[in-house]
Design a protein around this motif. Structure first.
Motif, short mmCIF file in Angstrom:
data_model
loop_
_atom_site.label_atom_id
_atom_site.label_comp_id
_atom_site.label_asym_id
_atom_site.label_seq_id
_atom_site.Cartn_x
_atom_site.Cartn_y
_atom_site.Cartn_z
N GLY A 36 0.82 -1.21 0.00
CA GLY A 36 0.00 0.00 0.00
C GLY A 36 0.85 1.25 0.00
N GLU A 37 0.53 2.18 0.90
CA GLU A 37 1.26 3.45 0.95
C GLU A 37 2.73 3.29 1.34
OE1 GLU A 37 -0.38 2.58 4.96
OE2 GLU A 37 -1.31 2.65 2.99
N GLU A 86 14.75 -5.79 -3.41
CA GLU A 86 14.65 -4.36 -3.70
C GLU A 86 13.37 -3.85 -3.09
OE1 GLU A 86 14.55 -1.26 -7.46
OE2 GLU A 86 15.21 -3.31 -7.79
N ARG A 87 13.44 -2.65 -2.53
CA ARG A 87 12.26 -2.02 -1.94
C ARG A 87 12.05 -0.68 -2.63
NH1 ARG A 87 9.77 -2.91 3.24
NH2 ARG A 87 8.14 -1.36 3.45
N LEU A 88 10.81 -0.39 -2.97
CA LEU A 88 10.47 0.88 -3.60
C LEU A 88 9.36 1.54 -2.78
CD1 LEU A 88 10.08 0.75 -7.50
CD2 LEU A 88 11.36 2.39 -6.14
N THR A 89 9.52 2.82 -2.51
CA THR A 89 8.44 3.57 -1.88
C THR A 89 7.55 4.13 -2.98
OG1 THR A 89 9.79 5.57 -1.84
CG2 THR A 89 9.85 4.18 0.13
N VAL A 90 6.34 4.48 -2.61
CA VAL A 90 5.42 5.03 -3.59
C VAL A 90 5.74 6.51 -3.81
CG1 VAL A 90 3.56 3.41 -3.12
CG2 VAL A 90 3.65 5.54 -1.87
N GLY A 124 -8.78 6.72 -4.17
CA GLY A 124 -9.34 5.40 -3.90
C GLY A 124 -8.31 4.34 -4.21
N THR A 125 -8.41 3.19 -3.56
CA THR A 125 -7.39 2.16 -3.77
C THR A 125 -7.91 0.93 -4.50
OG1 THR A 125 -7.83 1.24 -1.59
CG2 THR A 125 -6.06 2.90 -1.75
N VAL A 126 -9.19 0.94 -4.89
CA VAL A 126 -9.75 -0.21 -5.60
C VAL A 126 -9.00 -0.42 -6.92
CG1 VAL A 126 -11.80 -1.13 -6.74
CG2 VAL A 126 -12.02 0.06 -4.56
N GLY A 127 -8.51 -1.61 -7.13
CA GLY A 127 -7.81 -1.94 -8.36
C GLY A 127 -6.33 -1.61 -8.38
N ALA A 128 -5.81 -1.02 -7.32
CA ALA A 128 -4.39 -0.64 -7.31
C ALA A 128 -3.49 -1.87 -7.39
CB ALA A 128 -4.06 0.18 -6.06
N GLY A 129 -3.82 -2.92 -6.66
CA GLY A 129 -3.02 -4.15 -6.71
C GLY A 129 -3.08 -4.82 -8.07
N ASP A 130 -4.25 -4.82 -8.68
CA ASP A 130 -4.40 -5.40 -10.02
C ASP A 130 -3.62 -4.59 -11.04
OD1 ASP A 130 -6.10 -7.41 -9.06
OD2 ASP A 130 -7.87 -6.16 -9.35
N SER A 138 0.06 3.34 -7.94
CA SER A 138 -0.08 4.71 -7.44
C SER A 138 -1.00 5.52 -8.34
CB SER A 138 1.30 5.38 -7.36
OG SER A 138 2.13 4.68 -6.45
N ALA A 139 -0.86 5.34 -9.64
CA ALA A 139 -1.71 6.07 -10.59
C ALA A 139 -3.17 5.65 -10.43
CB ALA A 139 -1.24 5.83 -12.02
N THR A 140 -3.41 4.39 -10.14
CA THR A 140 -4.78 3.93 -9.90
C THR A 140 -5.34 4.54 -8.62
OG1 THR A 140 -4.45 1.90 -11.14
CG2 THR A 140 -6.23 1.89 -9.52
#
Length: 179
Positions: A92-93, A105-109, A116-122, A150-152
């Protein structure tokens, strides 16, 4: 092959494991985004890439992953024991972690206004797989995934990401990494 989502009623819990086995028998890569028994069965079969959320991986390992160290360790164990060649753990965030035999490797957003976060994982998974299909590295795929997720999150309700936002965020992530 991408196996993603909740299994419909009546579909056996090992369905994604069967897909993983079939993919391997035909020389294809299998990507899984699932939870619960379907995730456990697929990992027992072994997959190319798994994309659990923190909550899904916590349920799988039966422990809290409330620190970066625990998150990285849990992802790395799946690679070490042969459950997955790549683990893209979405947080998530807090960003995402990518574990593979070549390391973690770790990336921050990137900073975005979350609507809204619906569909962000997809969206994350779709962009990740697209970059791999284009012959890009796993690190580039991770960056695209984080950008797409993030764009979603910038869009309302069930609207998905916009290409120009994804490409802009990918550039920002690349610049932030100093590459």
């Amino acid at each position: 092959m991408v196996a993603s989502g909740s299994l419909p009623p009546g579909v056996p819990e090992d369905f994604y494991a069967r897909i993983a086995r079939t993919a391997r028998q035909h020389g294809a890569r299998c990507v899984v985004d699932a939870s619960g028994p379907a995730l456990t069965a697929a990992l027992a079969e072994g997959v190319f890439l798994v994309k659990p959320s923190r909550r899904e991986l916590e349920a799988h390992v039966g422990a809290s992953l409330d620190t970066e160290v625990r998150q990285v360790e849990a992802a790395a164990v799946l690679v070490a024991d042969g459950s997955a060649e790549h683990v893209a753990l979405t947080l998530g965030e807090a960003g995402a972690v990518l574990a593979s035999r070549s390391g973690v490797e770790r990336l921050t957003v990137p900073p975005v206004r979350v609507v809204g976060t619906v569909g962000a994982g997809d969206s994350f998974l779709g962009a990740f797989v697209l970059r791999l299909a284009q012959g890009r590295s796993a690190a580039e795929a991770l960056r695209a995934g984080v950008a797409a997720g993030s764009a979603t999150a910038m869009t309302p309700a069930t609207e998905l990401c916009h290409r120009d936002d994804v490409e802009r965020l990918e550039r920002e992530l690349l610049e932030a990494a100093g590459r």
